[in-house]
Structure formats: structure tokens, C-alpha cells
Write a protein that holds these residues in place. Structure first.
Motif: not given
Length: 396
Positions: A265-268, A283-286, A293-298, A315-322
Motif C-alpha cells: 500500500p502507498v500513501l501519496l 501514472k507509474q502505479l497505473v 491500496p493507494v491513498i492520495s491526500v491533498h 488516475l485514481l479511478g484507473k487503479l484497482a484500489d485508489g
């Protein structure tokens, strides 16, 4: 590393040198630029010099390196050295410039500390300087070789293929090699330097994160206008004058905040224009088909100021668990109360084995790092990128 006797001398004098290092670096830069005005005109960031942030960063790195030599004499602080070397390589710093720095730095030490600088003290701190300088020279030589930048010749002309206005204050520039050569890959999270001629004849250099996927056939940077004090000379020049068809000089890609190849899992976490390396990482993760899981907080000031907002959501929508979570300080439309203000991870479920990547203003990253540590994320799993001089070292 340091000899036992030198270690004792550094340990004994570090409080004195460390206590005066801010004054020493101030005198150093005045002496350096008086002797070599071309360095301030074409190499050093004039905005950072005016604001004093470069002095703080230099002071912090010297103190941190000397402290590391004393506390861990058998271990070289490679993480700190790597960060500095990547920045130097993006500027085209050369080995022959290190003796110039040594000359004026040690003249500044002697001027500030006076009789406290005995022959033994001077010789010991010269040893410290060249341990650090030679390590940087070697790392930079390797970085140049990896990029095919012989003798620091890292600059190449790139043509602006397209300019896109992202928000009122940010613009994206898509660039292609002027000579039509192949585009070398980079690592998600890296940056390039842009060397830009200004109205007074200076050629100032600034770093901008790449926002394309690492295998892209172009270079894409998103630049925020800087109305601070002092205002951003280069960023504002790009906004005001650069259009499709114009040419920019860019360095090869550098930077050590890069997305690793692990599958967990990754937090950005980003704030403001710190979103730029995060987009490349997404983009790399996609492209890698990342399944964990990939969690992007901004965090941002407003919805309208949030650059690359739609691209992040796509991009988050293209991930399996974004998952994407955003906090706005001043929402312009109905917005959840628990995500109004500063980024707050207290209600965010963080999976075990998380790796975190942070980019944004230093206070933001400090706050997020503290929240992650409180949540049990190991310090070794938290990585960060600072735009401009790295003041993290100067603050610890």
C-alpha cells in the motif's frame, strides 16, 4: 571517515561552529559572490539568497554532516549526500567549483571565529569539508555518467509543444527535444532544471517536477506563478513569456524521491503545487497495474487553485484500489466539514506496510509526518521532497 583525533576535535568544536554557522554562511556567500558574481547571476537561486533560505540549508547540511561523523563515525550519511548531489547535478555543478567554495567558506570561518580557529581546528574542519565534498563529487560524477552528461553538460534545448492553463496561477508546458532525439526515461518523482534567460541578462535555474509517466516521449512540467516576496523570477518569466514554439533549456532528470517497486500500500500526500511529482507517481502505479491500496491526500487553498485536480481523479479511478481525499482551506462550494482546513489523517484508515511519499511546504510535511508516526508508520517508510532549499535539515 574521520580519524579518532579529528573526531574529538570536531566533537569539541561543533558547538562553537554550529552556534555560529548562520553567521559563517552569511559571510561566506558575501565573499563568494563578491569574488565570483557570475555564480549568483547564473547558478545560485537569487530568490533563495534574498530570502535567506539557501543560507539556512547550507548551515543545516554542514552541521548535520559533522554531527553524523561524530555520532556515527563508521557510517557515511548517504541519504543526505544523495539529496544534495541530485540537486547539484541538476544545476551542472562541477568538481572544480568545490575548491572555490572551500576557499571562501574557510575564510568566513576564520573571520567569524577569529583566534578560536587554531591550526589543528582549521585542519580538522578542512578534513570534514573534503570528506563531504569528495563524496558529493563522486556521487555527482556517477549521476552525470548515468545521464550521459559528460563533465556536467546536462543542458539540452527543448521546444514547447503545448501550453495548458491549469488554473489562474498554474500552467503546464509539454516539451519535446529540439533535435528530435529519443527521450530518456526517468523515475516517477524526479525533476528537471530549467535554465531561463531573464531581462537583466542572468540565466537563472529552477527545478520542476516531471508529471508524465516515466516512459513518456516528452517532458511535462506544471509551473505555479509565485507572487511571494521576493517573487519567483523564473516561474513568473515562464508564465509571462513562454508559449508554444518557444525553446527552453532543460537538464536531465534528477531527484532521489522516487517511487520504489514494492507492491504494498502507498500513501501519496501533497499540498499546493506539491501535487506535481504525485501525479507522475500515480501514472507509474497505473502503468504498473498496482493492486494494493493507494491513498492520495491533498491540501489546497481552494477548489479553483487545485492544479491537476481532474488528472489526479482520473488516475485514481484507473487503479484497482485508489482513494482520493482533499482538504480545502476555503471551500468555494458545499464541502465536508471534516475536510475543510488542513490535511488531517486522524480519520483515515492506514493499511499495514504503508509507504508514504510527501511533497509540499515544510510545515505541511512536518504535520503529516507527525500524524503518520503517531499512527505507527515507521520513519523509514516516510519519504519527502522539498521544493527549493531543503530546510528540513536546518530545522532538526
Amino acid at each position: 571517515m574521520l580519524s579518532p583525533r579529528s573526531t574529538e576535535v570536531v566533537r569539541a568544536t561543533l558547538p562553537v561552529v554550529g552556534g555560529a554557522i548562520g553567521t559563517i554562511t552569511d559571510v561566506f556567500y558575501k565573499r563568494l559572490f563578491a569574488a565570483h558574481p557570475e555564480l549568483l547571476r547564473d547558478l545560485f537561486n537569487r530568490g533563495n539568497q534574498a530570502a535567506g533560505t539557501q543560507r539556512q540549508a547550507l548551515a543545516g547540511s554542514i552541521a548535520a554532516f559533522a554531527t553524523a561523523l561524530v555520532e556515527h563515525p563508521d557510517v557515511r550519511p548517504d541519504a543526505m549526500l544523495s539529496r544534495i548531489a541530485h540537486k547539484h547535478a541538476s544545476l551542472g555543478v562541477l568538481p572544480e567549483q568545490y575548491p572555490i567554495v572551500h576557499e571562501h567558506l574557510f575564510a568566513a570561518i576564520a573571520e567569524v571565529l577569529g583566534d578560536a580557529v587554531t591550526e589543528e581546528v582549521a585542519a580538522t574542519w578542512t578534513e570534514v569539508y573534503w570528506l563531504m565534498a569528495n563524496a558529493l563529487i563522486e556521487i555527482e560524477r556517477r549521476l552525470y555518467a548515468e545521464q550521459g552528461a559528460v563533465s556536467g553538460d546536462t543542458w539540452r534545448p527543448w521546444v514547447v509543444a503545448e501550453r495548458v492553463e491549469e488554473t489562474e496561477a498554474t500552467a503546464t508546458f509539454r516539451l519535446r527535444p529540439a533535435d528530435g532525439a529519443e527521450v530518456a526515461p526517468f523515475r516517477a518523482g524526479q525533476y528537471v532544471s530549467a535554465r531561463v534567460p531573464l531581462a537583466d541578462g542572468a540565466r537563472q535555474i529552477r527545478q520542476y517536477s516531471l508529471t508524465d509517466a516515466p516512459g513518456a516521449r516528452e517532458r511535462t512540467i506544471t509551473v505555479k506563478r509565485d507572487e511571494g516576496d521576493p517573487a519567483g523570477e523564473v516561474s513568473n518569466r515562464l508564465h509571462d513569456t513562454v508559449r508554444a514554439g518557444d525553446t527552453l533549456e532543460l537538464s536531465a532528470p534528477y531527484g532521489d524521491l522516487v517511487l520504489d517497486d514494492a507492491d504494498g500500500p502507498v500513501l501519496l500526500a501533497s499540498a499546493g503545487i506539491g501535487c506535481t511529482p504525485i501525479v507522475a507517481m500515480l501514472k507509474q502505479l497505473v502503468d504498473d497495474g498496482h493492486q494494493a491500496p493507494v491513498i492520495s491526500v491533498h491540501g489546497d487553498r481552494t477548489h479553483a487553485a487545485h492544479a491537476l485536480r481532474d488528472e489526479r481523479a482520473r488516475l485514481l479511478g484507473k487503479l484497482a484500489d485508489g482513494t482520493g481525499l482533499t482538504w480545502y482551506e476555503a471551500p468555494e462550494q458545499p464541502w465536508p466539514a471534516d475536510r475543510t482546513g488542513r490535511v488531517d489523517l486522524s480519520g483515515v484508515a492506514l493499511p499495514d506496510g504503508l509507504r508514504a511519499y510527501l511533497c509540499g511546504p515544510l510545515p505541511f510535511m512536518r504535520a503529516v509526518r507527525a500524524q503518520l508516526l503517531d499512527a505507527g508508520v515507521p520513519a523509514s517508510a516516510i519519504h519527502y521532497e522539498v521544493f527549493g532549499p531543503d530546510l528540513w535539515l536546518a530545522s532538526v
